[in-house]
Scaffold this active site. Structure first.
Site, PDB file in Angstrom:
ATOM      1  N   ASN A  10       1.143  -0.894   0.100  1.00 17.00           N
ATOM      2  CA  ASN A  10       0.364   0.364   0.119  1.00 17.00           C
ATOM      3  C   ASN A  10       0.740   0.582   0.531  1.00 17.00           C
ATOM      4  O   ASN A  10       1.904   1.673   0.929  1.00 17.00           O
ATOM      5  CB  ASN A  10      -0.923  -0.305   1.098  1.00 17.00           C
ATOM      6  CG  ASN A  10      -1.680   1.404   1.362  1.00 17.00           C
ATOM      7  OD1 ASN A  10      -1.414   2.150   0.848  1.00 17.00           O
ATOM      8  ND2 ASN A  10      -1.590   1.069   3.025  1.00 17.00           N
ATOM      9  N   LYS A  12       0.339   4.291   0.231  1.00 15.84           N
ATOM     10  CA  LYS A  12      -0.696   5.010   1.237  1.00 15.84           C
ATOM     11  C   LYS A  12      -0.195   6.863   0.943  1.00 15.84           C
ATOM     12  O   LYS A  12      -0.883   6.153  -0.716  1.00 15.84           O
ATOM     13  CB  LYS A  12       0.772   5.400   2.429  1.00 15.84           C
ATOM     14  CG  LYS A  12       0.664   3.889   3.064  1.00 15.84           C
ATOM     15  CD  LYS A  12       1.450   4.420   4.331  1.00 15.84           C
ATOM     16  CE  LYS A  12       1.266   2.836   4.692  1.00 15.84           C
ATOM     17  NZ  LYS A  12       1.459   2.422   6.550  1.00 15.84           N
ATOM     18  N   HIS A  98      -7.370  -0.433   6.599  1.00 13.43           N
ATOM     19  CA  HIS A  98      -6.351  -0.044   7.411  1.00 13.43           C
ATOM     20  C   HIS A  98      -6.331   0.630   8.590  1.00 13.43           C
ATOM     21  O   HIS A  98      -7.044   0.942   9.211  1.00 13.43           O
ATOM     22  CB  HIS A  98      -5.732   0.921   6.251  1.00 13.43           C
ATOM     23  CG  HIS A  98      -4.409   1.150   6.174  1.00 13.43           C
ATOM     24  ND1 HIS A  98      -3.592   1.718   7.569  1.00 13.43           N
ATOM     25  CD2 HIS A  98      -2.907  -0.023   6.148  1.00 13.43           C
ATOM     26  CE1 HIS A  98      -2.492   1.806   7.118  1.00 13.43           C
ATOM     27  NE2 HIS A  98      -1.841   0.585   6.845  1.00 13.43           N
ATOM     28  N   GLU A 100      -4.640   3.444   9.699  1.00 16.20           N
ATOM     29  CA  GLU A 100      -4.708   4.831   9.348  1.00 16.20           C
ATOM     30  C   GLU A 100      -6.616   5.187   9.024  1.00 16.20           C
ATOM     31  O   GLU A 100      -6.087   5.846   9.710  1.00 16.20           O
ATOM     32  CB  GLU A 100      -3.947   5.301   8.462  1.00 16.20           C
ATOM     33  CG  GLU A 100      -2.093   4.797   9.148  1.00 16.20           C
ATOM     34  CD  GLU A 100      -1.663   4.946   7.911  1.00 16.20           C
ATOM     35  OE1 GLU A 100      -1.662   4.700   6.387  1.00 16.20           O
ATOM     36  OE2 GLU A 100      -0.291   4.157   8.176  1.00 16.20           O
ATOM     37  N   GLU A 170      -2.135  -6.506  11.000  1.00 13.71           N
ATOM     38  CA  GLU A 170      -1.232  -5.797  11.441  1.00 13.71           C
ATOM     39  C   GLU A 170      -1.517  -5.320  12.728  1.00 13.71           C
ATOM     40  O   GLU A 170      -2.557  -4.208  12.726  1.00 13.71           O
ATOM     41  CB  GLU A 170      -1.874  -4.280   9.757  1.00 13.71           C
ATOM     42  CG  GLU A 170      -1.685  -4.705   8.950  1.00 13.71           C
ATOM     43  CD  GLU A 170      -1.804  -4.133   7.693  1.00 13.71           C
ATOM     44  OE1 GLU A 170      -0.017  -4.323   7.549  1.00 13.71           O
ATOM     45  OE2 GLU A 170      -1.952  -2.861   7.574  1.00 13.71           O
ATOM     46  N   GLY A 176       4.341   1.921  10.436  1.00  9.81           N
ATOM     47  CA  GLY A 176       4.927   2.883  10.250  1.00  9.81           C
ATOM     48  C   GLY A 176       6.200   3.302  10.761  1.00  9.81           C
ATOM     49  O   GLY A 176       7.316   2.377  11.558  1.00  9.81           O
ATOM     50  N   SER A 216       5.792  -3.062   9.423  1.00  9.36           N
ATOM     51  CA  SER A 216       7.104  -3.165   9.590  1.00  9.36           C
ATOM     52  C   SER A 216       8.010  -3.992   9.180  1.00  9.36           C
ATOM     53  O   SER A 216       9.346  -4.946   9.729  1.00  9.36           O
ATOM     54  CB  SER A 216       7.705  -2.234  10.975  1.00  9.36           C
ATOM     55  OG  SER A 216       7.311  -1.442  11.231  1.00  9.36           O
TER      56      SER A 216
HETATM   57  P1  PGA Z   1       5.069  -0.743   7.342  1.00  8.07           P
HETATM   58  O1  PGA Z   1       3.458  -0.225   6.300  1.00  8.07           O
HETATM   59  O2  PGA Z   1       5.503  -1.520   6.372  1.00  8.07           O
HETATM   60  O3  PGA Z   1       5.636   0.704   6.357  1.00  8.07           O
HETATM   61  O4  PGA Z   1       5.038  -0.187   8.597  1.00  8.07           O
HETATM   62  C1  PGA Z   1       2.275  -1.379   7.283  1.00  8.07           C
HETATM   63  C2  PGA Z   1       1.306  -0.430   5.885  1.00  8.07           C
HETATM   64  O5  PGA Z   1       0.332   0.484   7.062  1.00  8.07           O
HETATM   65  O6  PGA Z   1       0.579  -1.260   6.103  1.00  8.07           O
END
Ligand code: PGA
Length: 262
Positions: A10, A12, A98, A100, A170, A176, A216
């Site tokens: 993704n 983002k 997600h 976020e 997740e 993030g 991550s």
């Molecule tokens: P990240 O993001 O790998 O940068 O931690 C994962 C996600 O938000 O799906």
């Protein structure tokens, strides 16, 4: 069922149209030789890039998804994008829930359920994200939180649509720049519990629902994560935003994944 490695990113709110096209062109060129019988490779870029993205990659090589979708088809919903509009762009996957969207845009499990049902009804492959927050982990209610997100998010999903349902676990505290990666054993424990919940909800038909891990994921930890029995794939953010790095992760994990399932 023959197991495929589900692996995707993704992007983002990080790439313009030109940047997305360049990323996809490179990713397609780097991964073209990999047999798609073994892998489901997908990219979920920003809305505005979807049409150009569809033109630059072949459907059989990289599947494309949207990061969000309104549950309604049409009407007075300023700022929203409907399933019909996504269809027009050739989008195949819709990401729902997600963290976020949940934390910054206050999306509730009930709202997420409406989106899941609408996405499935419109024929999209639907990727539902779930994960416990740091507070829930601290209070030792992670399993309960995951169960509620699954049961509410998937309420009224019909068996006939299960072939187009994917789930990503997740943990919010792992996502993030501030994220602390989950250990492979912690992730495996939760993935196993998610699979059990799915079995409670859908019986044996749930065996076909891939459960991905995200938060991550990087070149270093992807190796251990993908060898876990209950991890069917990886959903990656930052570490996959350069085609060269993403390709390295794919090539490292695919043989390990195939080996695990042989
Ligand atoms: P990240 O993001 O790998 O940068 O931690 C994962 C996600 O938000 O799906």
């Amino acid at each position: 069922m023959k197991r495929k490695l589900y692996i995707g990113t993704n992007t983002k709110m990080t790439k313009t149209i030109a940047e997305t096209v360049s990323f996809l062109n490179s990713l397609q060129a780097l991964t073209e030789d990999i047999c798609r019988d073994n892998i489901e490779l997908f990219v979920i870029p920003s809305y505005t890039t979807l049409e150009s993205a569809r033109k630059c990659v072949s459907e059989g090589l990289i599947r494309l998804g949207a990061q969000n979708m309104c549950w309604e088809q049409r009407g007075q919903f300023s700022g929203e994008i409907s399933p019909l509009m996504l269809k027009e762009t050739g989008t195949e996957i819709v990401l729902v829930g997600h963290s976020e969207r949940r934390s910054i845009f206050n999306e509730t499990d009930e709202l997420i359920n409406k989106k899941v049902l609408s996405a499935l009804r419109h024929g999209f492959t639907t990727l539902l994200c779930i994960g416990e927050t740091a507070d829930q982990k601290e209070m030792n209610i992670s399993d309960e939180a995951l169960a509620i997100q699954l049961k509410t998010g998937l309420h009224k999903v019909e068996d006939k649509d299960l072939g187009r349902l994917w789930v990503a676990y997740e943990p919010v505290w792992a996502i993030g720049t501030q994220g602390i990666p989950a250990s492979a054993s912690y992730a495996e424990d939760k993935q196993g519990k998610i699979k059990n919940e799915l079995k409670d909800l859908f019986g044996d038909a749930s065996d076909d629902i891939p459960v991905l891990y995200g938060g991550s994921v990087n070149y270093e930890n992807s190796q251990e994560l993908i060898q876990m029995q209950c991890i069917d794939g990886l959903f990656i953010g930052r570490s996959a935003w350069e085609a060269y790095n993403f390709n390295r992760i794919i090539r490292q994990t695919l043989p390990l994944f195939m080996n695990k399932n042989s």
